[in-house]
Design an enzyme around this catalytic site. Structure first.
Site, short mmCIF file in Angstrom:
data_model
loop_
_atom_site.label_atom_id
_atom_site.label_comp_id
_atom_site.label_asym_id
_atom_site.label_seq_id
_atom_site.Cartn_x
_atom_site.Cartn_y
_atom_site.Cartn_z
N ARG A 121 2.61 5.99 -2.99
CA ARG A 121 3.73 6.86 -3.34
C ARG A 121 3.97 6.84 -4.86
O ARG A 121 4.24 7.87 -5.47
CB ARG A 121 5.00 6.42 -2.61
CG ARG A 121 5.05 6.84 -1.13
CD ARG A 121 6.15 6.11 -0.38
NE ARG A 121 6.34 6.64 0.96
CZ ARG A 121 5.54 6.33 1.99
NH1 ARG A 121 4.51 5.52 1.81
NH2 ARG A 121 5.77 6.84 3.20
N SER A 135 5.41 10.19 9.96
CA SER A 135 6.39 10.37 8.89
C SER A 135 5.71 10.66 7.55
O SER A 135 6.35 11.17 6.62
CB SER A 135 7.26 9.12 8.75
OG SER A 135 6.48 8.01 8.32
N GLN A 136 4.42 10.34 7.44
CA GLN A 136 3.71 10.58 6.18
C GLN A 136 3.66 12.07 5.85
O GLN A 136 3.64 12.44 4.67
CB GLN A 136 2.29 10.01 6.26
CG GLN A 136 2.25 8.49 6.30
CD GLN A 136 0.86 7.96 6.60
OE1 GLN A 136 -0.09 8.72 6.81
NE2 GLN A 136 0.73 6.64 6.64
N ARG A 196 -6.70 12.19 13.54
CA ARG A 196 -5.32 11.81 13.20
C ARG A 196 -4.49 13.06 12.89
O ARG A 196 -5.00 14.04 12.34
CB ARG A 196 -5.32 10.82 12.03
CG ARG A 196 -6.04 9.53 12.39
CD ARG A 196 -6.05 8.53 11.24
NE ARG A 196 -4.70 8.03 10.94
CZ ARG A 196 -4.45 7.14 9.98
NH1 ARG A 196 -5.45 6.68 9.24
NH2 ARG A 196 -3.22 6.73 9.77
N GLN A 203 -2.97 6.45 14.79
CA GLN A 203 -3.15 5.86 13.46
C GLN A 203 -4.64 5.54 13.26
O GLN A 203 -5.49 6.29 13.71
CB GLN A 203 -2.23 4.65 13.30
CG GLN A 203 -0.76 5.09 13.25
CD GLN A 203 0.21 3.95 13.03
OE1 GLN A 203 0.20 2.95 13.72
NE2 GLN A 203 1.11 4.13 12.07
N ASP A 243 4.19 -0.74 12.21
CA ASP A 243 3.00 -1.40 11.68
C ASP A 243 2.97 -2.88 12.01
O ASP A 243 1.90 -3.50 12.00
CB ASP A 243 2.93 -1.22 10.15
CG ASP A 243 2.32 0.11 9.75
OD1 ASP A 243 1.83 0.83 10.64
OD2 ASP A 243 2.37 0.45 8.56
N ARG A 289 -5.29 -4.00 10.71
CA ARG A 289 -4.14 -4.70 11.28
C ARG A 289 -4.51 -5.44 12.58
O ARG A 289 -3.94 -6.49 12.87
CB ARG A 289 -2.98 -3.74 11.50
CG ARG A 289 -2.55 -3.05 10.22
CD ARG A 289 -1.07 -2.93 10.06
NE ARG A 289 -0.72 -2.31 8.78
CZ ARG A 289 -0.64 -2.96 7.63
NH1 ARG A 289 -0.87 -4.26 7.62
NH2 ARG A 289 -0.34 -2.34 6.50
N LYS A 299 0.84 -1.20 0.00
CA LYS A 299 0.00 0.00 0.00
C LYS A 299 0.87 1.25 0.00
O LYS A 299 0.63 2.20 -0.75
CB LYS A 299 -0.90 0.02 1.23
CG LYS A 299 -1.75 1.29 1.36
CD LYS A 299 -2.31 1.47 2.76
CE LYS A 299 -1.26 1.92 3.73
NZ LYS A 299 -1.79 2.29 5.05
#
Length: 665
Positions: free
Chosen positions: A28, A172-173, A125, A348, A321, A401, A23
């Protein structure tokens, strides 16, 4: 009302899994394709909720995308560094990558106005660090709810370039999105961090992918210099392949720990960009798994007889993750576990630390959390069984997840009766990254396939027995050594004083031999007149000198043929799901229709050394001549069988190649 799915436990996985495309890389790659200009074909794309959202965002911005879900490709046409539409209303759902990437992307548009909405969960978020950075470049925001959170309207006037400060301490996104958007700025951009960032491997992924698309990003400590002039015209049309998802692979890396057996992760060697591939190294360092590489694939086994410390402490900041994968199976591990470096996961899809802690308390003796860590003390297996008289529901908080991680734990047959003990709430949430996860998980069950016959042939000292025994152990298949059959018959004939050259005497003597089967562990062994002949009696110099001569007699081979073929039924009757039979004519005569046929070979010198090491002095050359030149079932590689030359391979390497052939069939 949410749906639920019961996880059916099983013992021993036999899984060959091809994880979906990443993903993180898919999203990206879509953004970089849009920025790079020209035509780009993305292959091995992940189609999931998050990537569908990203594609929809780009289409609403005016980019031309052709999506082929059958071929897993996306074709993108764009002009270099420009946003086609000046206005759009975009819904980013609960996709963190889409929310941060698209916010940074639209900032490139001169005189733009864009309304970004999202799922309610996305409202909480973090995105403030990116908002502040874009404000410093002239963007303005109108917040439609809480300040510095989605939803909002952003008015844009391009990115001027130069120095820009960003706080990416919560995600970090935000940094990744800004770095990618910087390639379309008016002048080179120097992005500086006001503090550290989490999940640094994802930033490294972004930088490496920027370079792959022809952009330049130089890193100096916490400074990132993006020079849009360097290589700005990347070749077009271009083709870009998406790596398998290393995070998704983590579930099947962990599965053998829970149920035993082996997982093969197809194309795992292609996971060059993803930090989460280090999850494998973490589990190896703890001592939970052993791995072997087979070409581009990875084989994973549970470690045996490992002595663990009382407490294991690991830092998952860089691979956060995957912390859920390890945390969820902690209820089944023989040690206390502390996972730290995960504070940022509280912001998240859900508060992952709090959510996982809450669910683990249903299964564990003690679960404590701090802002940055979770500490788990499991029950013993006996205590866990007593605590869970019936199925226990795992709440997923609509987090894919959590659903996938606890599903792996639920595969453990803790009661030994195959009855479910974990139910997963809202299993459909896995569509965020792996739409058919539960279907793939089902295929990992060794009992989900028909009884399978594996034929392993080869001459003396090529490694048939040791490799077949090990593969049978890993797969929980029945093992049959037909070499022992011929040795036992040779013993019986010699005990009657019969010579291998006297065909008539052999025919008469065979009438006196009654053969049967005894099961020792997972090995089916031949009995002679109701008794199992000791190995010391059939594996000695006397038998070594004569067995090939007796085996060359057609009547001896006919005497054993139907018995050997009956071993498949014997294996089924004893509840095995497969059989590995080794010999010299298994794939050519006994089971020419075997599910997998493998022929092992090695050069004469190597085989002679192995024979000598075993204390056997018979001539390899003479044995080969007898085996290859006999009239009945001469030794040869069966047509269509897979050849493995073991001359310069270790036993472990031959095992991995053999397992890979079995798992992929």
């Amino acid at each position: 009302m949410n749906s639920e799915i019961s996880v059916k436990p099983f013992v021993k996985c036999r899984a060959s899994i091809t994880p979906p495309g990443s993903k993180s890389i898919t999203n990206r790659a879509m953004m970089l394709s849009a920025l790079a200009g020209g035509r780009t074909l993305l292959k091995d794309v992940l189609f999931s909720r998050d990537t569908n959202i990203m594609a929809d965002c780009l289409q609403k911005l005016g980019y031309m995308l052709k999506l082929d879900r059958n071929e897993n490709t996306i074709e993108i046409d764009s002009a270099y560094g420009s946003i086609p539409n000046s206005e759009a209303e975009i819904n980013v759902g609960n996709a963190g990558t889409a929310a941060r990437f698209v916010t940074a992307l639209v900032a490139l548009r001169k005189k733009g106005k864009f309304k970004l909405t999202s799922d309610k969960a996305m409202h909480a978020r973090p995105i403030k660090g990116l908002i502040d950075a874009l404000k410093s470049q002239g963007a303005t925001f109108e917040f439609l709810g809480e300040e510095n959170h989605l939803p909002f309207v952003i008015r844009t006037n391009g990115l001027n370039g130069g120095d820009i400060l960003i706080d990416a301490g919560e995600s970090s996104q935000m940094l990744s999105g800004l770095l990618m958007a910087s390639v379309g700025a008016e002048s080179p951009m120097n992005v500086k961090l006001s503090s550290g960032t989490v999940s640094k491997p994802f930033v490294n992924m972004t930088i490496e992918m920027m370079k792959q698309f022809g952009f330049s990003c130089e890193v100096d400590g916490t400074n990132y210099k993006v020079d849009l002039r360097a290589k700005r015209r990347a070749d077009s049309p271009r083709i870009y392949s998406i790596e398998p998802d290393a995070t998704a692979a983590s579930y099947f890396v962990a599965l053998p720990i829970v149920v035993g057996g082996v997982s093969e992760i197809v194309n795992f060697g292609s996971c060059k960009l993803q930090g989460d591939s280090a999850f494998v190294e973490v589990l190896e360092s703890i001592g939970l798994i052993k791995t072997q590489h087979c070409g581009n694939n990875l084989l994973v086994y549970a470690s045996e007889n490992t002595v663990f410390p009382e407490t294991v402490e690991v830092d998952f900041n860089d691979i956060s993750d995957t912390f859920l994968t390890l945390a969820s199976i902690s209820m089944l591990l023989p040690f206390k576990l502390k996972i730290k470096g995960i504070a940022h996961t509280r912001a998240q899809e859900t508060d992952r630390v709090g959510a996982v802690a809450c669910q683990l308390r249903k299964f564990c003796a003690s679960v404590e959390e701090t802002e940055d860590s979770i500490s788990i003390i499991p029950y013993t297996r006996e205590e866990l069984v007593k605590k869970l008289p019936s199925e226990t529901l795992v709440n997923t908080y609509d987090d894919h997840r959590i659903a996938m991680s606890f599903a792996i734990a639920g595969c453990a047959d803790i009661r030994g009766d195959g009855k479910p003990w974990i139910k997963i709430e809202n299993p459909e949430c896995v569509s965020k990254t792996w739409v058919d996860f539960f279907e793939v998980l089902y295929t990992a069950r060794k009992d989900s396939k028909k009884f399978r016959v594996i034929a392993v042939d080869g001459g003396a000292a090529v490694g048939k027995s040791s490799v077949s025994r090990e593969c049978s152990r890993v797969l929980d298949y029945m093992h049959v050594d037909t070499g022992a059959h011929y040795r036992t018959i040779a013993y019986g004939l010699l005990e009657q004083g019969v010579d291998a050259s006297d065909k008539n005497a052999i025919i008469q003597a065979l009438k006196n031999l009654k053969i049967g089967t005894a099961l020792e562990g997972n090995s089916a062994k031949i009995t002679l007149n109701g008794n199992l002949v000791p190995d010391s009696e059939i594996r000695n110099e006397r038998i070594n000198l004569k067995v090939a001569e007796f085996a060359a007699v057609a009547e001896v081979r006919d005497f054993l043929k139907n018995y050997q073929r009956s071993m498949a039924d014997f294996g089924k009757e004893n509840h095995f799901n497969g059989m590995i039979m080794e010999g010299r004519d298994i794939g050519s005569v006994i089971f020419p229709d075997a599910d997998v046929r493998i022929f092992l070979d090695a050069d004469e010198e190597t085989r002679a050394k192995r024979r000598a090491k075993e204390g056997i002095s018979d001539s390899i050359k003479k044995r080969d001549e007898l085996d290859k030149n006999r009239k009945t079932a001469p030794l040869k590689q069966p047509e269509g069988a897979d050849l493995i030359d073991t001359s310069h391979l270790t036993k472990e390497q031959v095992v991995q190649k053999t397992l890979s052939l079995i798992l992929e069939s």
